[in-house]
Scaffold this motif. Structure first.
Motif, short mmCIF file in Angstrom:
data_model
loop_
_atom_site.label_atom_id
_atom_site.label_comp_id
_atom_site.label_asym_id
_atom_site.label_seq_id
_atom_site.Cartn_x
_atom_site.Cartn_y
_atom_site.Cartn_z
N LEU A 153 -28.19 52.58 -6.39
CA LEU A 153 -28.12 52.79 -4.87
C LEU A 153 -29.15 51.65 -4.08
CD1 LEU A 153 -27.93 56.66 -3.95
CD2 LEU A 153 -26.04 54.61 -3.88
N ARG A 154 -30.40 51.74 -4.75
CA ARG A 154 -31.50 50.84 -4.09
C ARG A 154 -31.15 49.25 -4.22
NH1 ARG A 154 -36.62 52.69 -6.68
NH2 ARG A 154 -35.39 54.06 -7.77
N LEU A 155 -30.53 49.17 -5.49
CA LEU A 155 -30.01 47.61 -5.97
C LEU A 155 -28.79 47.22 -5.35
CD1 LEU A 155 -31.62 47.50 -9.51
CD2 LEU A 155 -32.53 46.54 -7.31
N GLY A 156 -28.07 48.28 -4.67
CA GLY A 156 -26.66 47.76 -4.41
C GLY A 156 -25.75 47.54 -5.58
N LEU A 157 -26.03 48.13 -6.53
CA LEU A 157 -25.09 47.96 -7.59
C LEU A 157 -24.00 49.35 -8.01
CD1 LEU A 157 -27.70 46.50 -10.40
CD2 LEU A 157 -26.01 45.36 -8.62
N SER A 158 -22.76 49.00 -8.50
CA SER A 158 -22.25 50.13 -8.65
C SER A 158 -22.50 50.56 -10.32
CB SER A 158 -20.59 49.48 -8.83
OG SER A 158 -20.51 48.58 -9.82
N ALA A 159 -21.97 51.58 -10.79
CA ALA A 159 -22.29 52.15 -11.99
C ALA A 159 -21.75 50.91 -12.99
CB ALA A 159 -21.58 53.37 -12.19
N GLU A 160 -20.77 50.34 -12.93
CA GLU A 160 -20.00 49.35 -13.90
C GLU A 160 -20.93 48.09 -13.72
OE1 GLU A 160 -15.96 46.66 -14.31
OE2 GLU A 160 -15.67 48.54 -13.21
N GLN A 161 -21.54 47.51 -12.56
CA GLN A 161 -22.30 46.70 -12.58
C GLN A 161 -23.58 46.97 -13.33
OE1 GLN A 161 -22.38 46.28 -8.38
NE2 GLN A 161 -21.14 44.26 -8.43
N ALA A 162 -24.21 47.97 -13.06
CA ALA A 162 -25.54 48.33 -13.91
C ALA A 162 -25.50 48.38 -15.20
CB ALA A 162 -25.97 49.94 -13.20
N ASP A 163 -24.31 49.01 -15.60
CA ASP A 163 -23.95 49.16 -17.09
C ASP A 163 -23.68 47.40 -17.69
OD1 ASP A 163 -24.07 51.73 -17.36
OD2 ASP A 163 -21.87 52.19 -17.10
N SER A 164 -23.24 46.62 -17.00
CA SER A 164 -23.10 45.04 -17.33
C SER A 164 -24.37 44.69 -17.59
CB SER A 164 -22.26 44.55 -16.57
OG SER A 164 -20.96 44.96 -16.47
N VAL A 165 -25.11 44.87 -16.50
CA VAL A 165 -26.59 44.33 -16.54
C VAL A 165 -27.49 44.75 -17.81
CG1 VAL A 165 -28.94 44.35 -15.20
CG2 VAL A 165 -26.89 43.73 -13.94
N LEU A 166 -27.31 46.18 -18.14
CA LEU A 166 -28.12 46.70 -19.13
C LEU A 166 -27.56 46.06 -20.42
CD1 LEU A 166 -28.53 50.72 -18.17
CD2 LEU A 166 -30.31 48.94 -18.20
N ARG A 167 -26.21 45.81 -20.55
CA ARG A 167 -25.59 45.37 -21.80
C ARG A 167 -26.34 43.95 -22.08
NH1 ARG A 167 -21.14 48.64 -20.52
NH2 ARG A 167 -20.30 46.60 -19.43
N GLN A 224 -28.99 42.47 -20.85
CA GLN A 224 -30.12 42.36 -21.18
C GLN A 224 -30.39 42.91 -22.84
OE1 GLN A 224 -32.14 44.72 -18.20
NE2 GLN A 224 -32.12 42.96 -16.81
N LEU A 225 -29.79 43.94 -22.90
CA LEU A 225 -29.94 44.32 -24.47
C LEU A 225 -29.27 43.34 -25.51
CD1 LEU A 225 -28.88 48.20 -24.20
CD2 LEU A 225 -31.24 47.34 -24.82
N GLY A 226 -28.35 42.70 -25.15
CA GLY A 226 -27.74 41.68 -25.93
C GLY A 226 -28.85 40.37 -25.95
N GLN A 227 -29.43 40.24 -25.19
CA GLN A 227 -30.47 39.00 -24.90
C GLN A 227 -31.57 39.28 -25.91
OE1 GLN A 227 -31.30 38.54 -20.81
NE2 GLN A 227 -29.88 36.86 -20.51
N LEU A 228 -32.12 40.74 -25.70
CA LEU A 228 -33.15 41.13 -26.63
C LEU A 228 -32.84 41.19 -27.93
CD1 LEU A 228 -34.54 44.26 -24.34
CD2 LEU A 228 -35.61 41.98 -25.10
N THR A 229 -31.37 41.58 -28.51
CA THR A 229 -31.06 41.62 -29.62
C THR A 229 -31.15 40.34 -30.31
OG1 THR A 229 -29.62 43.49 -29.28
CG2 THR A 229 -29.11 42.32 -31.19
N ARG A 230 -30.71 39.19 -29.62
CA ARG A 230 -30.75 37.84 -30.16
C ARG A 230 -32.17 37.34 -30.27
NH1 ARG A 230 -26.42 37.73 -26.62
NH2 ARG A 230 -27.56 36.86 -24.72
#
Length: 105
Positions: free
Chosen positions: A11-25, A27-33
């Motif tokens: 809510l604070r960032l103005g993201l939908s649940a789908e957008q928040a999940d995409s951002v997390l995926r 970031q996790l992908g970048q960390l994995t690489r």
């Protein structure tokens, strides 16, 4: 309670649940690489060190070559003339030489 925190952040960032999940995926992908690259570098470095150590075990002259290289490095680092002069002493120790200097009150 974690879902409440996630919902509040969305809510604070103005993201939908789908957008928040995409951002997390993402970031996790970048960390994995990033971690994969670091692990591959470390593996290559350890394999190289292992090959060097195996060479020391397998090749008789390798130990001597390494010793000469290390001696040359020490000579380059420490191989300069003394700055102080060593005086020949007769080796005699007087009793006064054994007493520590201290102030009397």
């Amino acid at each position: 309670s974690d879902t409440n925190n996630t919902g509040d952040s969305q809510l604070r960032l103005g993201l939908s649940a789908e957008q928040a999940d995409s951002v997390l995926r993402l970031q996790l992908g970048q960390l994995t690489r990033l971690n994969q690259g670091k692990l591959e570098e470390e593996k290559a470095e350890l394999e190289s060190k292992g090959a060097d150590l195996q060479r020391l075990l397998d090749v008789d002259d390798a130990v001597y070559e390494l010793m000469i290289e290390e001696f040359d490095n020490m000579d380059a680092k420490f191989g300069h003339d003394r700055k102080t002069k060593i005086l020949n002493d007769d080796g005699e120790v007087n009793e006064i030489d054994l007493i520590t200097n201290s102030r009397s009150v």
